[in-house]
Write an enzyme that holds these catalytic residues in place. Structure first.
Site, short mmCIF file in Angstrom:
data_model
loop_
_atom_site.label_atom_id
_atom_site.label_comp_id
_atom_site.label_asym_id
_atom_site.label_seq_id
_atom_site.Cartn_x
_atom_site.Cartn_y
_atom_site.Cartn_z
N GLY A 107 0.93 -1.28 0.02
CA GLY A 107 0.00 0.03 0.06
C GLY A 107 0.76 1.24 -0.02
CE LYS A 140 -11.04 -9.84 -22.04
NZ LYS A 140 -12.51 -9.24 -22.00
CD GLU A 161 3.53 -8.44 -5.61
OE1 GLU A 161 3.14 -7.51 -5.50
OE2 GLU A 161 3.93 -9.13 -4.68
CG ASP A 189 -15.23 -10.31 -20.70
OD1 ASP A 189 -14.47 -11.38 -20.54
OD2 ASP A 189 -14.92 -9.20 -20.47
#
Length: 513
Positions: A57, A369, A173, A229
């Site tokens: 953050g 996605k 990550e 989608d």
């Protein structure tokens, strides 16, 4: 649901990589959910999570309004991994100390780790990680030991193995952390006890079974665009309830070459779906006649789409549910923490309230996605549709400068098709994230044969991006651009000049209008 038996919770403290952490966890075949740091402890307890990850953050832990977590989270008996700000918050909350550095530590840093610790099991003693912080942990809490250091940071990693609490000052990550996925797998498998059972095949099967139960004998309506989608969402429901689903495909005539026919062929003929194709090109072009302003074009197309959809929906009688192709980033960005398949109806995407739906079905709201594409392949949707280029709702209308006419549409469809063919031929269709042709409003002098011409200029646009928030222009090989240019000039009438757009986003947008 099977995929949620081993769920991991990611608490978001406002980090720029929060969604990336979630994607990395799922790449380890572990299902995860991303929720706000404000999520109540009791909700977390009832979620049955195998592990919790605190994201990074932008704040300092000692700022007055810095996001904080309830100390009781550490008393749930659930393993916790804190990343960057999350590690500092863990240290401060449990009695350690966090200090501010005079110099921001940003970029690649070599860490030296204790390979006997859980997170660094089977890792190299020295490797590169990615730092992005101003504050640092100066003193670890009681019960913790330091498991990694660097030349500039006294606590690169820490752990309390008895309580299964771990902190990493860096970002595992991101790709710049060379062994980051190993560290995440060690936490997920060795600390949380996850078995890597999350697979797209199980998601597809579980979702179809759940939709059967939840829809029952009710009817569902879907606005099918042909995009991945809406296509995957519709097919999941079709597999569950068959002809109870009606898909309305509004062909506004602004699609790319042959796309309308492809959508109809796949879903009506291959999957035997209950599909209504509304050929409304004339209706849309009439509304757009004489309109050049891009925002006005968008508004007209959006409103007319709703009117056409509404007209068709009214012919069908009572329909209880509307299917939407909402995906997980949409849910996260809208601040919605709940991930139910069917939720109370609200006006999503501008569709009219008075059509009368009782609720909305969003079977993809747990997926990113790339996972939607995997689900599409599992369902048997052809690759060319699964990997279809992102396409704006107004279609080619925002890729034609100025007024939209049938002639301009015909010109652009042919030019765009040639570009797509050549990108596929040269293997660029998967590595370049978005590419298309634009019919500019400019005409220029040219020479073709022995005569002077005064014809349109076509601009080619191709970008690489991870999130479509920022994008860089793609370094397409000159020989590919040359072939596209030659083909368009020779095969498409009324074009005599080709240019390539080398502007990044920002300052430009991806689309021209």
């Amino acid at each position: 649901m099977e995929m949620k038996n081993e769920a991991v919770l990611i608490l978001d403290f406002g980090g720029q990589y929060s969604q990336l952490i979630a994607r990395r966890v799922r790449e380890c075949h572990v299902y995860c959910e991303l929720k706000s740091y404000k999520t109540p402890v009791e909700e977390i307890r009832q979620g049955g999570y195998r592990g919790i990850i605190f994201t990074g953050g932008p704040n300092s832990t000692y700022e007055k309004d810095a996001p904080k977590c309830d100390r009781k989270i550490f008393e749930l008996g659930i393993p916790v991994l804190g990343i960057c700000y999350g590690a500092q918050l863990m240290a401060q909350t449990l009695g350690g100390k966090v200090k501010s550095s005079d110099v921001k530590q940003y970029g690649k840093t070599e860490l030296e780790c204790n390979t006997s610790s859980l997170i660094f099991h089977a890792a190299r003693p020295k490797s590169v990680c990615w730092m992005s912080h101003t504050d640092y942990i100066s003193e670890v809490p009681h019960g913790f030991k330091i498991t990694a250091i660097s030349d500039t940071c006294p606590v690169v990693a820490m752990e309390d193995i008895k309580r299964n609490l771990f902190g990493l000052q860096f970002h595992p990550e991101v790709e710049h952390t060379s062994e980051g996925m190993l560290y995440l797998r060690n936490f997920l498998y060795n600390s949380c006890g996850c078995t890597a059972a999350w697979r797209m095949s199980s998601f597809v099967t579980d979702t179809i079974d759940r939709l059967k139960k939840e829809i029952g004998d009710k009817r569902v309506l879907c606005a099918l665009s042909g995009g991945v989608d809406s296509s995957v969402a519709a097919l999941l429901i079709h597999k569950a309830v068959g002809k109870q689903l009606t898909c309305i495909f509004v062909d506004h005539g602004l699609l790319r070459k042959d796309e309308g026919d492809q959508v109809e062929s796949v879903f009506r003929r291959q999957f035997d779906m209950n599909l209504i194709r509304v050929n409304a090109q004339e209706r849309f072009l009439t509304k757009l006649a004489g309109v050049s302003d891009p925002e006005q074009k968008r508004k007209i197309i959006g409103e007319e789409f709703i009117r056409v959809f509404e007209d068709e929906a009214k012919k069908l009688g009572r329909i209880e549910y509307l299917c939407q192709g909402t995906i997980y980033p949409d849910v996260v960005e809208s601040g919605v923490g709940e991930a139910a398949v069917i939720k109370s109806h609200h006006n999503v995407g501008g569709l009219p309230e008075n059509v009368g739906f009782g609720g909305i079905i969003e079977p993809l709201r747990d997926l990113f996605k790339d996972e939607v594409r995997q689900a599409g392949l599992e369902l048997g949707i052809p690759e060319y549709l699964v990997w279809r280029q992102p396409f704006p709702g107004p279609g080619l209308a925002v890729r034609i400068m100025g007024e939209i006419t049938e002639e301009k549409l015909a010109i652009l469809k042919e030019a765009d098709a040639i570009m797509r063919e050549e990108f596929a031929e040269h293997g660029l269709d998967r590595t370049v994230n978005q590419y298309f042709a634009v019919l500019t409003g400019n005409k220029s002098v040219g020479v073709m044969g022995d005569g002077r011409t005064y014809e349109y200029t076509v601009a080619l646009r191709a970008v690489t991006t991870n999130d479509f928030m920022t994008a860089d222009w793609a370094r397409v090989p000159y020989e590919v651009l040359e072939k596209i240019s030659n083909r368009i000039i020779n095969e498409v009438e009324h074009i005599n000049r080709i240019v390539y757009d080398i502007t990044s986003k920002p300052p430009a947008t991806i689309e021209w209008e």
